[in-house]
Scaffold this motif. Structure first.
Motif, PDB file in Angstrom:
ATOM      1  N   CYS A 236       0.936  -1.441   0.080  1.00 62.04           N
ATOM      2  CA  CYS A 236      -0.063  -0.080   0.072  1.00 62.04           C
ATOM      3  C   CYS A 236       0.827   1.292   0.075  1.00 62.04           C
ATOM      4  O   CYS A 236       1.911   1.281   0.793  1.00 62.04           O
ATOM      5  N   THR A 237       0.419   2.051  -0.924  1.00 64.36           N
ATOM      6  CA  THR A 237       1.206   3.327  -0.861  1.00 64.36           C
ATOM      7  C   THR A 237       0.481   4.736  -0.262  1.00 64.36           C
ATOM      8  O   THR A 237       0.950   5.764  -0.632  1.00 64.36           O
ATOM      9  N   PHE A 238      -0.673   4.371   0.142  1.00 67.22           N
ATOM     10  CA  PHE A 238      -1.688   5.406   0.876  1.00 67.22           C
ATOM     11  C   PHE A 238      -2.003   6.355  -0.003  1.00 67.22           C
ATOM     12  O   PHE A 238      -2.286   7.279   0.330  1.00 67.22           O
ATOM     13  N   CYS A 239      -2.416   5.916  -1.143  1.00 66.34           N
ATOM     14  CA  CYS A 239      -2.831   7.052  -2.399  1.00 66.34           C
ATOM     15  C   CYS A 239      -4.182   7.329  -1.734  1.00 66.34           C
ATOM     16  O   CYS A 239      -5.014   8.566  -2.359  1.00 66.34           O
ATOM     17  N   GLY A 240      -5.089   6.452  -1.022  1.00 64.21           N
ATOM     18  CA  GLY A 240      -6.170   6.754  -0.900  1.00 64.21           C
ATOM     19  C   GLY A 240      -7.517   6.564  -1.786  1.00 64.21           C
ATOM     20  O   GLY A 240      -8.730   6.796  -1.431  1.00 64.21           O
ATOM     21  N   ASN A 241      -7.247   6.153  -2.994  1.00 64.25           N
ATOM     22  CA  ASN A 241      -8.169   5.945  -3.894  1.00 64.25           C
ATOM     23  C   ASN A 241      -9.287   4.853  -3.364  1.00 64.25           C
ATOM     24  O   ASN A 241     -10.629   5.286  -3.900  1.00 64.25           O
ATOM     25  N   CYS A 242      -8.930   3.748  -2.624  1.00 65.59           N
ATOM     26  CA  CYS A 242      -9.810   2.945  -2.188  1.00 65.59           C
ATOM     27  C   CYS A 242     -10.894   3.364  -1.310  1.00 65.59           C
ATOM     28  O   CYS A 242     -11.993   3.026  -1.339  1.00 65.59           O
TER      29      CYS A 242
ATOM     30  N   ILE B 216      -3.136   0.811   6.609  1.00 67.24           N
ATOM     31  CA  ILE B 216      -4.684   0.815   6.163  1.00 67.24           C
ATOM     32  C   ILE B 216      -5.291  -0.071   6.917  1.00 67.24           C
ATOM     33  O   ILE B 216      -4.836  -1.435   7.028  1.00 67.24           O
TER      34      ILE B 216
ATOM     35  N   VAL C 276      -9.440   0.227  -8.373  1.00 66.28           N
ATOM     36  CA  VAL C 276      -8.757   1.555  -8.344  1.00 66.28           C
ATOM     37  C   VAL C 276      -7.363   1.351  -7.431  1.00 66.28           C
ATOM     38  O   VAL C 276      -6.536   2.247  -7.362  1.00 66.28           O
ATOM     39  N   CYS C 277      -6.978   0.267  -7.030  1.00 71.68           N
ATOM     40  CA  CYS C 277      -5.783  -0.168  -6.438  1.00 71.68           C
ATOM     41  C   CYS C 277      -4.516  -0.548  -7.382  1.00 71.68           C
ATOM     42  O   CYS C 277      -4.698  -1.712  -7.552  1.00 71.68           O
TER      43      CYS C 277
ATOM     44  N   THR D  33      -1.353  -0.648  -7.291  1.00 74.77           N
ATOM     45  CA  THR D  33      -0.460  -1.214  -6.596  1.00 74.77           C
ATOM     46  C   THR D  33      -0.692  -2.867  -6.317  1.00 74.77           C
ATOM     47  O   THR D  33       0.507  -3.601  -6.301  1.00 74.77           O
TER      48      THR D  33
ATOM     49  N   ALA E  99      -1.999  -4.072  -3.989  1.00 76.14           N
ATOM     50  CA  ALA E  99      -2.207  -4.447  -2.545  1.00 76.14           C
ATOM     51  C   ALA E  99      -3.565  -5.013  -2.222  1.00 76.14           C
ATOM     52  O   ALA E  99      -3.755  -5.759  -1.326  1.00 76.14           O
ATOM     53  N   LEU E 100      -4.558  -4.615  -3.046  1.00 76.35           N
ATOM     54  CA  LEU E 100      -5.893  -5.361  -2.738  1.00 76.35           C
ATOM     55  C   LEU E 100      -6.285  -6.177  -3.875  1.00 76.35           C
ATOM     56  O   LEU E 100      -5.788  -5.765  -4.991  1.00 76.35           O
TER      57      LEU E 100
HETATM   58  S1  SF4 Z   1      -5.858   2.052  -3.343  1.00 73.99           S
HETATM   59 FE1  SF4 Z   1      -4.374   0.377  -3.068  1.00 73.99          FE
HETATM   60  S2  SF4 Z   1      -2.258   1.593  -2.427  1.00 73.99           S
HETATM   61 FE2  SF4 Z   1      -3.920   2.961  -2.407  1.00 73.99          FE
HETATM   62  S3  SF4 Z   1      -4.590   3.380  -0.444  1.00 73.99           S
HETATM   63 FE3  SF4 Z   1      -5.924   1.784  -1.037  1.00 73.99          FE
HETATM   64  S4  SF4 Z   1      -4.957  -0.101  -0.741  1.00 73.99           S
HETATM   65 FE4  SF4 Z   1      -3.285   1.436  -0.547  1.00 73.99          FE
END
Ligand code: SF4
Ligand code: SF4
Length: 308
Positions: free
Chosen positions: A58-64, A84, A100-101, A103, A105-106
């Motif tokens: 996770c890069t903490f982009c906040g999209n999710c 997260i 929308v993730c 990276t 991560a999800l």
């Molecule tokens: S969309 Fe993916 S990378 Fe971005 S905050 Fe959510 S889990 Fe992290």
């Protein structure tokens, strides 16, 4: 127009050497009636899709956060370190966050696929099967828990000249479930132990149905490879191995016993699914103990090998 038969699939692996003879394509189906304490495929246990979160990516982009309908995701920093968090009570496993993730991560485990779709994918590896004596293996989870899908996929592959192995825990009491076991080209049959009380405690179900199914396919002379996980202190005592050996040695179509030594490789998956690992870490058997287990089984005329 007839409705397409569909199943919940969570993985398809190409080029496996451990799910039967030759090179295989393995289809993993969702849902299992057992809850083995040591299960290393927890993503296969539930019948429905499940969100997996590999939070180190996770890069903490906040999209999710912005797309989650029930607001089940939050970015927190409990000890000054960003994290997260997914509220599994709120999450409906809708998969919107996965889209929308970027990276990875999800991820969602579980996708509805039709028999024809899966057949098209596995049939592409036909040349590998021909050259290596391989085929398709259907596992999970437990494939007999989606009996219509598994049966139809198996029959479609067999009609197409593709060898089919069914990787099963043997816990099925339905007519179609039994038919799957009876008509598979090869069974990879799990054997967790002969003692019913132990079995209930360690897997959540009685072993009666399993042993009856194994006895039936054994008496029919169906080709079987037994898979036996060796869990320290659970099913690996001299007495328990001898009980299993006595039962298994009755069936001459058992080609081999694959002994699966204890490991904890699945632990991380429980974290990713937001579940506690149900078993306290155990001390794995040493080489001498494993050799003694192998010797007991072989003294009953059974062939064994580690792994697979
Ligand atoms: S969309 Fe993916 S990378 Fe971005 S905050 Fe959510 S889990 Fe992290
Ligand atoms: S799967 Fe759906 S409900 Fe669950 S966290 Fe993602 S967006 Fe929210």
């Amino acid at each position: 127009m007839t409705k397409a038969i569909t199943g919940q699939v969570f993985h398809i692996i190409h080029g496996s050497f451990v799910d039967g003879h030759g090179i295989r394509t393995t289809v993993f189906l969702k849902g299992c009636p057992l809850r083995c304490l040591w299960c290393c495929n927890p993503e296969g246990q539930q019948k429905t899709p499940e969100l997996k979160a590999s939070l180190s990516r996770c890069t903490f982009c906040g999209n999710c956060l912005n797309v989650c309908p029930p607001r089940a995701i939050a970015i927190t920093s409990p000890a000054g370190e960003k994290k997260i968090e997914i509220d599994r009570e709120l999450c409906t496993n809708c998969g919107k966050c996965v889209e929308v993730c970027y990276t990875g991560a999800l991820e969602i485990f579980g996708e509805i696929m039709s028999v024809d779709e899966v057949h098209r994918i596995v049939a592409k590896d036909r040349e590998y099967y021909k050259r290596s004596g391989g085929g398709v293996s259907i596992g999970g989870g437990e494939p007999t828990l989606q009996p219509r899908f598994t049966y139809d996929l198996m029959k479609k592959c067999q009609a197409d000249g593709i060898h089919v192995a069914i990787d099963t825990c043997g816990y099925t009491a339905t007519k179609l479930g039994r038919q799957i076991l009876d008509e598979a080209d090869l069974l990879l049959f799990d054997m967790k132990g002969m003692d019913d009380e132990d079995h209930r405690r360690q897997t959540g179900v009685s072993n009666r149905i399993i042993l009856n199914n194994l006895a039936r396919v054994g008496e029919m002379g169906r080709p079987i490879i037994i898979r036996m996980p060796l869990i320290p202190g659970f099913n690996d005592s001299r007495q328990k191995i001898e009980d299993a050996a006595r039962f298994l040695s009755r069936y001459k179509s058992i080609e081999k016993i694959h002994l699966l030594s204890y490991h904890q490789f699945g632990t991380i998956k429980y974290t990713q699914l937001g579940r506690p690992y149900p078993l306290q870490p155990l001390a794995a058997q040493g080489a001498d103990e494993l050799a003694a287990i192998q010797q007991i089984l072989e003294s009953y005329g059974l062939q064994t090998q580690f792994g697979g």
